[in-house]
Design an enzyme around this catalytic site. Structure first.
Site, mmCIF file in Angstrom:
data_model
loop_
_atom_site.group_PDB
_atom_site.id
_atom_site.type_symbol
_atom_site.label_atom_id
_atom_site.label_comp_id
_atom_site.label_asym_id
_atom_site.label_seq_id
_atom_site.Cartn_x
_atom_site.Cartn_y
_atom_site.Cartn_z
ATOM 1 N N LYS A 1 0.817 -1.212 0.000
ATOM 2 C CA LYS A 1 0.000 0.000 0.000
ATOM 3 C C LYS A 1 0.854 1.266 0.000
ATOM 4 O O LYS A 1 0.486 2.253 -0.642
ATOM 5 C CB LYS A 1 -1.045 0.015 1.117
ATOM 6 C CG LYS A 1 -0.541 -0.290 2.502
ATOM 7 C CD LYS A 1 -1.724 -0.393 3.463
ATOM 8 C CE LYS A 1 -1.355 -0.638 4.894
ATOM 9 N NZ LYS A 1 -0.042 -1.081 5.274
ATOM 10 N N ARG B 1 11.765 -9.295 4.359
ATOM 11 C CA ARG B 1 12.306 -7.963 4.651
ATOM 12 C C ARG B 1 13.573 -8.063 5.498
ATOM 13 O O ARG B 1 13.646 -8.843 6.447
ATOM 14 C CB ARG B 1 11.286 -7.125 5.438
ATOM 15 C CG ARG B 1 10.182 -6.620 4.573
ATOM 16 C CD ARG B 1 9.154 -5.904 5.415
ATOM 17 N NE ARG B 1 8.073 -5.415 4.572
ATOM 18 C CZ ARG B 1 6.914 -4.971 5.020
ATOM 19 N NH1 ARG B 1 6.666 -4.933 6.317
ATOM 20 N NH2 ARG B 1 6.001 -4.539 4.188
ATOM 21 N N ARG C 1 13.976 -7.320 10.314
ATOM 22 C CA ARG C 1 13.452 -6.143 11.011
ATOM 23 C C ARG C 1 12.740 -6.566 12.287
ATOM 24 O O ARG C 1 12.110 -7.618 12.335
ATOM 25 C CB ARG C 1 12.444 -5.428 10.107
ATOM 26 C CG ARG C 1 13.096 -4.505 9.117
ATOM 27 C CD ARG C 1 12.155 -3.996 8.064
ATOM 28 N NE ARG C 1 10.807 -3.668 8.530
ATOM 29 C CZ ARG C 1 9.944 -2.970 7.799
ATOM 30 N NH1 ARG C 1 10.283 -2.506 6.611
ATOM 31 N NH2 ARG C 1 8.735 -2.714 8.234
HETATM 32 P P1 AMP Z 1 2.232 0.118 8.205
HETATM 33 O O1 AMP Z 1 3.530 0.631 7.692
HETATM 34 O O2 AMP Z 1 1.035 0.885 7.672
HETATM 35 O O3 AMP Z 1 2.055 -1.376 8.052
HETATM 36 O O4 AMP Z 1 2.233 0.412 9.783
HETATM 37 C C1 AMP Z 1 3.225 -0.110 10.638
HETATM 38 C C2 AMP Z 1 2.700 -0.197 12.054
HETATM 39 O O5 AMP Z 1 2.340 1.108 12.527
HETATM 40 C C3 AMP Z 1 1.445 -1.037 12.233
HETATM 41 O O6 AMP Z 1 1.708 -2.406 12.376
HETATM 42 C C4 AMP Z 1 0.850 -0.423 13.489
HETATM 43 O O7 AMP Z 1 1.529 -0.873 14.647
HETATM 44 C C5 AMP Z 1 1.179 1.048 13.349
HETATM 45 N N1 AMP Z 1 0.092 1.794 12.673
HETATM 46 C C6 AMP Z 1 0.166 2.432 11.484
HETATM 47 N N2 AMP Z 1 -0.990 3.025 11.185
HETATM 48 C C7 AMP Z 1 -1.838 2.739 12.191
HETATM 49 C C8 AMP Z 1 -3.199 3.046 12.473
HETATM 50 N N3 AMP Z 1 -3.934 3.786 11.619
HETATM 51 N N4 AMP Z 1 -3.736 2.586 13.615
HETATM 52 C C9 AMP Z 1 -3.027 1.859 14.482
HETATM 53 N N5 AMP Z 1 -1.751 1.525 14.290
HETATM 54 C C10 AMP Z 1 -1.153 1.949 13.158
#
Ligand code: AMP
Length: 210
Positions: free
Chosen positions: A15, A124, A157
């Site tokens: 995404k 990763r 990671r």
């Molecule tokens: P992502 O890069 O979008 O997969 O986000 C990495 C991590 O950030 C996720 O696994 C969550 O721990 C946290 N995170 C990102 N966006 C959100 C959100 N909208 N609500 C809650 N946690 C989030």
């Protein structure tokens, strides 16, 4: 007419990549809450330590903290033309929060199977010295296990251990999947096949937005 887009999908669906392409195409701000939280987790503060623990375990950050971070963005004039939110909202409550401030044009859902998501996340790696990101399947280093940029050792990671990946998938099904269904019922969902080359996924998005 504002262009207010949300990009959603399971972890590892790509995404972030698609959000970046869409934001560049329409000259909109790309706001990734994942990027914001990865930055916050490096801070030596109570908040930084709390966020790092949640990210490393694969858990979602609590809604009040998410709202605080997002509100700072929602109140800025750069969102006048629209936005591409990536990774926010991530549950039905967060979708309700966003709806109080902005009318959504589309939620773009990048559809990728569980097996493929797990494969992508498990591959990763990060450089233990300069923190450059790699993927042993897609963005291979020239020499196995060694950073191209600084020669440092590549390691898994903290947020991509097998345990963390399992929890991230569980969080997705418990929290995010119901939000996707909710947007679908509202008629604002655009579903695209995320198991194609990056440019083909993007083409499908652009065709769907016509
Ligand atoms: P992502 O890069 O979008 O997969 O986000 C990495 C991590 O950030 C996720 O696994 C969550 O721990 C946290 N995170 C990102 N966006 C959100 C959100 N909208 N609500 C809650 N946690 C989030």
């Amino acid at each position: 007419m504002q262009m207010n887009y949300v990009i959603a999908g399971p972890p590892g669906s790509g995404k972030g990549t698609q959000a970046e392409l869409l934001a560049a195409k329409f000259k909109l701000p790309h706001i990734s809450t994942g990027v914001i939280f990865r930055e916050i987790q490096t801070q030596d503060t109570e908040l930084g330590r709390r966020v790092k623990k949640l990210l490393d375990e694969g858990k979602l950050v609590d809604n009040p903290t998410v709202y605080e971070v997002v509100l700072q963005k929602l109140n800025t004039p750069e969102l006048r033309k629209g936005f591409v939110f990536d990774g926010f909202p991530r549950n039905i409550e967060q979708a309700g929060f966003l709806a109080k401030y902005k009318e959504l044009s589309k939620c773009i859902f990048i559809d990728v199977s569980d097996a493929e998501c797990i494969k992508r996340m498990s591959s990763r790696r990060v450089c233990s010295d300069c923190k450059a990101n790699y993927n042993v399947i897609y963005i291979k280093p020239k020499k196995e296990g060694i950073c191209d940029k600084c020669g440092g050792k590549l390691v898994i990671r903290d947020d991509s251990t097998p345990e963390a990946i399992k929890v991230r998938m569980q969080e997705y099904y418990k929290n995010t999947k119901p939000m996707i269904d909710y947007y679908e019922k509202k008629g604002v969902l655009l579903r695209v096949n995320g198991e194609q080359p990056i440019n083909d996924v993007f083409k499908e998005i652009m065709n769907g937005l016509k």
